[in-house]
Design an enzyme around this catalytic site. Sequence first.
Site, PDB file in Angstrom:
ATOM      1  N   GLY A  39      48.665  63.639  21.553  1.00 61.18           N
ATOM      2  CA  GLY A  39      49.299  63.084  22.759  1.00 61.18           C
ATOM      3  C   GLY A  39      48.905  63.758  24.059  1.00 61.18           C
ATOM      4  N   GLU A 189      58.881  66.390  41.562  1.00 59.14           N
ATOM      5  CA  GLU A 189      59.694  66.004  40.390  1.00 59.14           C
ATOM      6  C   GLU A 189      60.385  67.236  39.795  1.00 59.14           C
ATOM      7  OE1 GLU A 189      57.039  62.141  38.951  1.00 59.14           O
ATOM      8  OE2 GLU A 189      57.421  63.723  37.513  1.00 59.14           O
ATOM      9  N   HIS A 446      69.860  37.615  40.816  1.00 58.09           N
ATOM     10  CA  HIS A 446      70.831  38.261  41.694  1.00 58.09           C
ATOM     11  C   HIS A 446      71.988  38.787  40.855  1.00 58.09           C
ATOM     12  CE1 HIS A 446      73.428  39.036  45.100  1.00 58.09           C
ATOM     13  NE2 HIS A 446      74.390  38.402  44.441  1.00 58.09           N
TER      14      HIS A 446
HETATM   15  C1  LIG Z   1      54.241  67.766  34.609  1.00 58.36           C
HETATM   16  C2  LIG Z   1      53.368  66.534  34.591  1.00 58.36           C
HETATM   17  C3  LIG Z   1      53.938  65.293  34.736  1.00 58.36           C
HETATM   18  C4  LIG Z   1      53.148  64.145  34.695  1.00 58.36           C
HETATM   19  N1  LIG Z   1      53.755  62.939  34.842  1.00 58.36           N
HETATM   20  C5  LIG Z   1      53.009  61.826  34.816  1.00 58.36           C
HETATM   21  C6  LIG Z   1      53.626  60.551  34.902  1.00 58.36           C
HETATM   22  O1  LIG Z   1      54.852  60.448  35.006  1.00 58.36           O
HETATM   23  N2  LIG Z   1      52.837  59.450  34.859  1.00 58.36           N
HETATM   24  C7  LIG Z   1      51.471  59.548  34.750  1.00 58.36           C
HETATM   25  O2  LIG Z   1      50.799  58.517  34.734  1.00 58.36           O
HETATM   26  N3  LIG Z   1      50.854  60.732  34.655  1.00 58.36           N
HETATM   27  C8  LIG Z   1      51.595  61.870  34.670  1.00 58.36           C
HETATM   28  N4  LIG Z   1      50.981  63.087  34.527  1.00 58.36           N
HETATM   29  C9  LIG Z   1      49.508  63.113  34.385  1.00 58.36           C
HETATM   30  C10 LIG Z   1      49.092  62.761  32.949  1.00 58.36           C
HETATM   31  O3  LIG Z   1      49.705  63.658  32.056  1.00 58.36           O
HETATM   32  C11 LIG Z   1      47.590  62.816  32.807  1.00 58.36           C
HETATM   33  O4  LIG Z   1      46.993  61.993  33.796  1.00 58.36           O
HETATM   34  C12 LIG Z   1      47.143  62.324  31.446  1.00 58.36           C
HETATM   35  O5  LIG Z   1      47.707  63.106  30.426  1.00 58.36           O
HETATM   36  C13 LIG Z   1      45.615  62.346  31.324  1.00 58.36           C
HETATM   37  O6  LIG Z   1      45.264  61.890  30.064  1.00 58.36           O
HETATM   38  P1  LIG Z   1      43.889  62.310  29.370  1.00 58.36           P
HETATM   39  O7  LIG Z   1      43.853  61.551  28.092  1.00 58.36           O
HETATM   40  O8  LIG Z   1      42.773  62.164  30.311  1.00 58.36           O
HETATM   41  O9  LIG Z   1      44.007  63.887  29.084  1.00 58.36           O
HETATM   42  P2  LIG Z   1      45.123  64.834  28.499  1.00 58.36           P
HETATM   43  O10 LIG Z   1      46.423  64.163  28.376  1.00 58.36           O
HETATM   44  O11 LIG Z   1      45.064  66.075  29.325  1.00 58.36           O
HETATM   45  O12 LIG Z   1      44.622  65.131  27.021  1.00 58.36           O
HETATM   46  C14 LIG Z   1      43.460  65.831  26.752  1.00 58.36           C
HETATM   47  C15 LIG Z   1      43.545  66.401  25.356  1.00 58.36           C
HETATM   48  O13 LIG Z   1      42.273  66.897  24.991  1.00 58.36           O
HETATM   49  C16 LIG Z   1      42.428  68.080  24.235  1.00 58.36           C
HETATM   50  N5  LIG Z   1      41.175  68.829  24.288  1.00 58.36           N
HETATM   51  C17 LIG Z   1      40.563  69.340  25.386  1.00 58.36           C
HETATM   52  N6  LIG Z   1      39.387  69.896  25.053  1.00 58.36           N
HETATM   53  C18 LIG Z   1      39.253  69.738  23.722  1.00 58.36           C
HETATM   54  C19 LIG Z   1      38.243  70.080  22.805  1.00 58.36           C
HETATM   55  N7  LIG Z   1      37.099  70.676  23.183  1.00 58.36           N
HETATM   56  N8  LIG Z   1      38.440  69.768  21.498  1.00 58.36           N
HETATM   57  C20 LIG Z   1      39.563  69.144  21.091  1.00 58.36           C
HETATM   58  N9  LIG Z   1      40.535  68.775  21.923  1.00 58.36           N
HETATM   59  C21 LIG Z   1      40.380  69.059  23.227  1.00 58.36           C
HETATM   60  C22 LIG Z   1      43.579  68.767  24.933  1.00 58.36           C
HETATM   61  O14 LIG Z   1      44.175  69.726  24.081  1.00 58.36           O
HETATM   62  C23 LIG Z   1      44.496  67.583  25.241  1.00 58.36           C
HETATM   63  O15 LIG Z   1      45.394  67.369  24.186  1.00 58.36           O
HETATM   64  C24 LIG Z   1      51.742  64.259  34.520  1.00 58.36           C
HETATM   65  C25 LIG Z   1      51.160  65.508  34.349  1.00 58.36           C
HETATM   66  C26 LIG Z   1      51.957  66.647  34.372  1.00 58.36           C
HETATM   67  C27 LIG Z   1      51.315  67.981  34.167  1.00 58.36           C
END
Ligand SMILES: Cc1cc2nc3c(=O)[nH]c(=O)nc-3n(C[C@H](O)[C@H](O)[C@H](O)COP(=O)(O)OP(=O)(O)OC[C@H]3O[C@@H](n4cnc5c(N)ncnc54)[C@H](O)[C@@H]3O)c2cc1C
EC number: 1.8.1.4
Length: 468
Positions: A39, A189, A446
């Site tokens: 996730g 937030e 409404h």
């Molecule tokens: C506090 C907070 C609140 C947020 N709230 C929102 C929100 O309300 N709505 C919203 O749209 N966005 C929100 N975001 C942003 C959102 O979390 C990110 O935009 C989103 O998670 C990006 O998704 P992603 O799949 O690109 O990467 P990520 O979710 O960062 O997932 C990347 C995954 O890759 C794994 N990984 C990295 N390198 C390797 C490797 N070499 N080998 C194996 N695994 C690896 C990591 O461990 C991680 O699990 C929030 C972020 C934070 C920090």
Amino acid sequence: MDQYDVAIIGSGPGGYVAAIRCAQLGMKTAIIEKYSTLGGTCLNVGCIPSKAMLDSSHHYEDATKHFEEHGIEIPGEIKVNLEKMIARKQSVVDQTTKGIEFLMDKNKITVYEGIGSFKDATHINIKKNDGKTEEIEAKNIIIATGSKPSTLPFITLDKERVITSTEALKLKEIPKHMIVIGGGVIGLELGQVYKRLGAEVTVVEYMDRIIPGMDAALSKELTKVMKKQKVKFALSHKVKSVERKGDQVIIKADDKKGQEVVFEGDYCLVAVGRKPYTDGLNADAAGVKFDERGKVIVDEHLKTSADNIYAIGDVIKGAMLAHKAEEEGTLVAEILAGQKPHIDYNLIPGVVYTWPEVAAVGKTEEELKEAGVEYKAGQFPMRALGRARASMDIDGFVKILADKKTDEVLGVHMIGARCADLIAEAVTAMEFRASAEDISRMSHAHPTYAEAVKEAALAATDNRALHV
Ligand SMILES: Cc1cc2nc3c(=O)[nH]c(=O)nc-3n(C[C@H](O)[C@H](O)[C@H](O)COP(=O)(O)OP(=O)(O)OC[C@H]3O[C@@H](n4cnc5c(N)ncnc54)[C@H](O)[C@@H]3O)c2cc1C
């Protein structure tokens, strides 16, 4: 060696959605995640836990500040049990991440736990947590390694008192005074969570307004409402040092006149943005190139400099949002299946889950002015809605910007109760290239907050909102 049609590195909303869509389209799919839970940032330390804490703290604020007005009397003192609140948040996270495991299983996606690193363009070494390594081969690879919190060069994040959002989601005590560096989404937030729970909160922001990327009217209104909630703001302040002394943190900043201002608190939340994460990925070995900010360079099909390797989500350019990453995951899967998908990046909504919520899609007034587009604006205040008065959520407004000649909706900006959900109507309308008049002629139930969207559209159409 196991062989796959597609291997995805990273199981955040980009990676796991890409995996599901690839599997739906008949590809033999693997996903590699370095943590034991799936996730990514979103489910583990981002969207979901922050919303769980926002909801819990909102209930507490209602109970302590608003129940009485509703005629609800609670004898005795209402107290926060932070440990229990954080445990509930964790159980929401656990249920949600388990849900992803279920989806991987259901779609027959092989999950590898370990750090994925490129051997070459078609081979990935997986360094497992037990020290063993395994190599897999994949015809196509999707980099979905996401991002991690960024900081300022002079800040030492001790993760106890000088913290990022990750630690702020599992504090052991309610801060007395939390100083938040950065008036963006995450800082506001989490600042609001701890303000509601009883902390003093000061937001120190470099720019002259909070949520700087959004329409200026939204920044203004959110600042006004959060000031009423007793959050303090130091805008146009450039932080120059963060020092920990025992249980205290001392933050020094220069204001816009260059005068030094000192902030003292017991916690400092550094919320200055996030940076792409590619540590240990060894993507150079596969011919993947990066820009000067460390983002993976991709073309319009999200293909990297290597022919069979794609990248999605926070690790590439664009808004760092879970739903943007999801759309990109779907897009790459469909491209690999030979389809011709498309993402309209102008229609990716942006949301701030403070209360009132802030949400927007399309162009801001500032962007339209800069581009020299002739537009008209219609705005409607939430306080004029019966529904808003019934719930006493009267702050905010909906603003619709439409092309002056064609009446096509170009941007929708809203702040108020439930705007995070209301923005979906604006996205739908803009996806179908609706005019403001189209929205104004649709029946809106409404009493609902959605009536503000219709009224703003009426105001934009011919300045003929009905209820102001
Ligand atoms: C506090 C907070 C609140 C947020 N709230 C929102 C929100 O309300 N709505 C919203 O749209 N966005 C929100 N975001 C942003 C959102 O979390 C990110 O935009 C989103 O998670 C990006 O998704 P992603 O799949 O690109 O990467 P990520 O979710 O960062 O997932 C990347 C995954 O890759 C794994 N990984 C990295 N390198 C390797 C490797 N070499 N080998 C194996 N695994 C690896 C990591 O461990 C991680 O699990 C929030 C972020 C934070 C920090």
